[in-house]
Design a protein around this motif. Structure first.
Motif, PDB file in Angstrom:
ATOM      1  N   HIS A 118     117.585  -7.763   0.326  1.00 55.95           N
ATOM      2  CA  HIS A 118     116.980  -6.684   1.380  1.00 55.95           C
ATOM      3  C   HIS A 118     118.479  -5.721   1.436  1.00 55.95           C
ATOM      4  O   HIS A 118     119.269  -6.283   1.779  1.00 55.95           O
ATOM      5  N   TYR A 119     118.113  -4.338   1.370  1.00 62.92           N
ATOM      6  CA  TYR A 119     119.222  -3.488   1.321  1.00 62.92           C
ATOM      7  C   TYR A 119     119.765  -2.900   2.852  1.00 62.92           C
ATOM      8  O   TYR A 119     120.523  -2.463   2.878  1.00 62.92           O
ATOM      9  N   GLN A 120     118.544  -3.044   3.687  1.00 61.32           N
ATOM     10  CA  GLN A 120     118.819  -2.335   5.147  1.00 61.32           C
ATOM     11  C   GLN A 120     119.525  -3.190   6.242  1.00 61.32           C
ATOM     12  O   GLN A 120     118.959  -4.229   6.312  1.00 61.32           O
ATOM     13  N   SER A 121     120.450  -2.744   6.767  1.00 60.11           N
ATOM     14  CA  SER A 121     121.024  -3.570   7.874  1.00 60.11           C
ATOM     15  C   SER A 121     120.109  -3.400   9.193  1.00 60.11           C
ATOM     16  O   SER A 121     119.618  -2.529   9.385  1.00 60.11           O
ATOM     17  N   GLN A 122     120.489  -4.310  10.065  1.00 60.73           N
ATOM     18  CA  GLN A 122     119.611  -4.377  11.366  1.00 60.73           C
ATOM     19  C   GLN A 122     120.302  -3.064  12.488  1.00 60.73           C
ATOM     20  O   GLN A 122     119.689  -2.395  12.830  1.00 60.73           O
ATOM     21  N   GLN A 123     121.854  -2.681  11.883  1.00 63.92           N
ATOM     22  CA  GLN A 123     122.112  -1.719  12.484  1.00 63.92           C
ATOM     23  C   GLN A 123     121.673  -0.397  12.015  1.00 63.92           C
ATOM     24  O   GLN A 123     121.593   0.485  12.803  1.00 63.92           O
ATOM     25  N   GLU A 124     121.295  -0.306  11.136  1.00 57.89           N
ATOM     26  CA  GLU A 124     120.665   1.168  10.242  1.00 57.89           C
ATOM     27  C   GLU A 124     119.201   0.994  10.928  1.00 57.89           C
ATOM     28  O   GLU A 124     118.822   2.134  10.892  1.00 57.89           O
ATOM     29  N   MET A 125     118.485  -0.071  11.032  1.00 57.83           N
ATOM     30  CA  MET A 125     117.135   0.147  11.292  1.00 57.83           C
ATOM     31  C   MET A 125     116.955   0.829  12.699  1.00 57.83           C
ATOM     32  O   MET A 125     117.312   0.209  13.735  1.00 57.83           O
ATOM     33  N   PRO A 126     115.774   1.766  12.604  1.00 52.73           N
ATOM     34  CA  PRO A 126     115.658   2.225  13.919  1.00 52.73           C
ATOM     35  C   PRO A 126     114.731   1.081  14.664  1.00 52.73           C
ATOM     36  O   PRO A 126     114.022   0.355  14.490  1.00 52.73           O
ATOM     37  N   ALA A 127     114.985   1.431  16.009  1.00 49.83           N
ATOM     38  CA  ALA A 127     114.301   0.426  17.030  1.00 49.83           C
ATOM     39  C   ALA A 127     112.730   0.641  17.032  1.00 49.83           C
ATOM     40  O   ALA A 127     111.947  -0.328  16.832  1.00 49.83           O
ATOM     41  N   THR A 128     112.239   1.705  17.276  1.00 50.89           N
ATOM     42  CA  THR A 128     110.787   2.227  17.482  1.00 50.89           C
ATOM     43  C   THR A 128     110.545   3.444  16.831  1.00 50.89           C
ATOM     44  O   THR A 128     111.344   4.313  16.586  1.00 50.89           O
ATOM     45  N   TRP A 129     109.171   3.626  16.504  1.00 51.17           N
ATOM     46  CA  TRP A 129     108.948   4.940  16.270  1.00 51.17           C
ATOM     47  C   TRP A 129     107.470   4.933  17.125  1.00 51.17           C
ATOM     48  O   TRP A 129     106.435   4.441  17.273  1.00 51.17           O
ATOM     49  N   ARG A 130     107.617   6.185  18.278  1.00 49.20           N
ATOM     50  CA  ARG A 130     106.373   6.440  18.959  1.00 49.20           C
ATOM     51  C   ARG A 130     105.503   7.440  18.127  1.00 49.20           C
ATOM     52  O   ARG A 130     105.841   8.446  17.694  1.00 49.20           O
ATOM     53  N   CYS A 131     104.477   6.950  18.244  1.00 48.13           N
ATOM     54  CA  CYS A 131     103.194   7.702  17.313  1.00 48.13           C
ATOM     55  C   CYS A 131     101.940   7.964  18.447  1.00 48.13           C
ATOM     56  O   CYS A 131     100.973   7.250  18.288  1.00 48.13           O
ATOM     57  N   GLY A 132     102.132   9.042  19.099  1.00 46.50           N
ATOM     58  CA  GLY A 132     100.935   9.149  20.165  1.00 46.50           C
ATOM     59  C   GLY A 132     100.703   8.118  21.060  1.00 46.50           C
ATOM     60  O   GLY A 132     101.908   7.634  21.834  1.00 46.50           O
ATOM     61  N   ARG A 133      99.489   7.471  20.958  1.00 47.92           N
ATOM     62  CA  ARG A 133      99.109   6.518  21.916  1.00 47.92           C
ATOM     63  C   ARG A 133      99.681   5.090  21.427  1.00 47.92           C
ATOM     64  O   ARG A 133      99.230   4.330  22.114  1.00 47.92           O
ATOM     65  N   ASP A 185     104.240  13.329  23.126  1.00 48.75           N
ATOM     66  CA  ASP A 185     104.444  11.866  22.307  1.00 48.75           C
ATOM     67  C   ASP A 185     104.082  11.787  20.863  1.00 48.75           C
ATOM     68  O   ASP A 185     104.168  10.677  20.415  1.00 48.75           O
ATOM     69  N   CYS A 186     103.580  12.934  20.194  1.00 52.51           N
ATOM     70  CA  CYS A 186     102.711  12.795  19.080  1.00 52.51           C
ATOM     71  C   CYS A 186     104.075  12.467  18.073  1.00 52.51           C
ATOM     72  O   CYS A 186     105.195  12.823  18.202  1.00 52.51           O
ATOM     73  N   GLY A 187     103.897  11.243  17.041  1.00 50.27           N
ATOM     74  CA  GLY A 187     104.920  10.973  16.014  1.00 50.27           C
ATOM     75  C   GLY A 187     105.012  12.283  15.179  1.00 50.27           C
ATOM     76  O   GLY A 187     104.063  13.147  14.947  1.00 50.27           O
ATOM     77  N   ILE A 188     106.263  12.526  14.424  1.00 47.87           N
ATOM     78  CA  ILE A 188     106.442  13.580  13.550  1.00 47.87           C
ATOM     79  C   ILE A 188     106.888  12.835  12.227  1.00 47.87           C
ATOM     80  O   ILE A 188     108.063  12.281  12.115  1.00 47.87           O
ATOM     81  N   VAL A 189     106.532  13.457  10.977  1.00 46.83           N
ATOM     82  CA  VAL A 189     107.025  13.154   9.848  1.00 46.83           C
ATOM     83  C   VAL A 189     107.656  14.392   9.171  1.00 46.83           C
ATOM     84  O   VAL A 189     106.581  15.273   8.710  1.00 46.83           O
ATOM     85  N   LEU A 190     108.880  14.432   8.919  1.00 45.82           N
ATOM     86  CA  LEU A 190     109.466  15.480   8.234  1.00 45.82           C
ATOM     87  C   LEU A 190     109.752  15.297   6.824  1.00 45.82           C
ATOM     88  O   LEU A 190     110.335  14.201   6.594  1.00 45.82           O
ATOM     89  N   MET A 191     109.186  16.031   5.849  1.00 42.55           N
ATOM     90  CA  MET A 191     109.679  15.714   4.614  1.00 42.55           C
ATOM     91  C   MET A 191     110.337  16.794   3.853  1.00 42.55           C
ATOM     92  O   MET A 191     110.338  17.963   4.200  1.00 42.55           O
ATOM     93  N   HIS A 192     111.000  16.320   2.900  1.00 48.31           N
ATOM     94  CA  HIS A 192     111.752  17.284   2.146  1.00 48.31           C
ATOM     95  C   HIS A 192     110.984  17.888   0.980  1.00 48.31           C
ATOM     96  O   HIS A 192     110.289  17.163   0.139  1.00 48.31           O
ATOM     97  N   MET A 193     111.091  19.133   0.447  1.00 52.00           N
ATOM     98  CA  MET A 193     110.372  19.608  -0.522  1.00 52.00           C
ATOM     99  C   MET A 193     111.213  20.817  -0.919  1.00 52.00           C
ATOM    100  O   MET A 193     111.712  21.580  -0.038  1.00 52.00           O
TER     101      MET A 193
END
Length: 291
Positions: free
Chosen positions: A2-17, A146-154
């Motif tokens: 597993h490559y991701q450390s706990q320090q890098e991991m985001p705590a939460t993602w708010r996605c509307g309700r 409170d809506c979640g947002i996904v930003l994509m690179h293109m």
């Protein structure tokens, strides 16, 4: 590994309700793709009518989907734009039928008016291939608390993005772009815990770029935001396996596991049941085999 450390991991993602807590859940969010379109690259036309789209959503719910991403316009390479009203006619009946289905709904669009109407109709997240660069898009999500947002690179746009894409350093350039877009949103007053990022596999990237991003996917976690991996059935898989879109399920599952191992928090897929099962096994290994 597993490559991701706990320090890098985001705590939460708010996605509307809804609120996803990444410290409580080990398994990535499975975002099921629901294309209410006639021309999407993998399943175009299968769920074009609201009735068929809703039936597909019900199958995904039964298969354990965590989030349903509803789209009314194909963004495959070379796709032509769709008029606003046509897009709304495709997605709003589906949103209305599914808004109380028990999982968050996402609208896959770059049009600000579609964002507004979809949010009003009950979606919890805006997933934008343009990373809110189109006119009025930032204002549209600012209207939601409170809506979640996904930003994509293109790189460039869907019509031209696969015409010889070039980077000096694809990882660094994609990270810089996503960091800049996220910073713009937070400076506009949008809470950091609403923002997720997507490096955009296949959106202005060659096979070499895509493989580089998958190999080094853990690099995107250094931005401290939830990271989405969208590899499912894409042309990169076809180029490697020689299979058409409907024969790319096994390789898509392999890609999902590789992304999860490298820190993906959200995995966007066509094949929900297979991905959920694979990630359950992956999760059991993260828990040292104790199920």
């Amino acid at each position: 590994m597993h490559y991701q450390s706990q320090q890098e991991m985001p705590a939460t993602w708010r996605c509307g309700r809804f609120l996803f807590d990444f410290h409580k859940r080990k398994r990535p969010i499975v975002m099921g793709i629901l294309n209410a379109t006639p021309d999407s690259f993998s399943d175009g036309g299968k769920f074009r009518s609201p009735k068929d789209a809703i039936a597909q959503a019900e199958r995904m719910l039964a298969d354990g989907v965590d989030l349903i991403d509803i789209g009314g316009e194909s963004t495959r390479p070379g796709a032509e734009p769709v008029e606003l009203q046509e897009e709304l006619d495709r997605v709003l009946p589906v949103i209305g039928a599914l808004k109380d289905c028990g999982v968050p709904l996402s609208i896959d669009t770059y049009k600000s008016e579609t964002m507004r109407q979809a949010l009003h109709a009950g979606v919890d997240c805006v997933n934008d291939i343009w990373a809110l660069r189109q006119s009025g898009s930032v204002e549209a999500v600012l209207e939601s608390n409170d809506c979640g947002i996904v930003l994509m690179h293109m790189q460039r746009d869907p019509l031209t993005m696969q015409f010889n894409p070039e980077y000096i350093n694809v990882i660094a350039e994609v990270k810089q772009f996503l960091r800049g877009r996220a910073d713009l949103l937070t400076s506009s007053g949008i809470a950091n815990d609403r923002i997720a990022i997507d490096p955009g596999f296949g959106f202005g990237k060659s096979l070499e770029h895509n493989l580089n991003m998958l190999t080094n996917f853990a690099e995107f976690s250094s931005l401290g935001l939830p990271v989405l991996a969208g590899i499912s059935r894409k042309s990169m898989i076809g180029k490697i396996t020689g299979k058409d879109t409907n024969e790319r399920v096994a390789a898509s599952i392999a890609g999902a596991i590789m992304a999860a191992d490298r820190g993906a928090n959200i995995i966007r897929v066509h094949d929900v049941a297979e991905t959920v099962d694979a990630l359950k096994l992956w999760e059991a290994i993260q828990l040292d085999g104790s199920v």
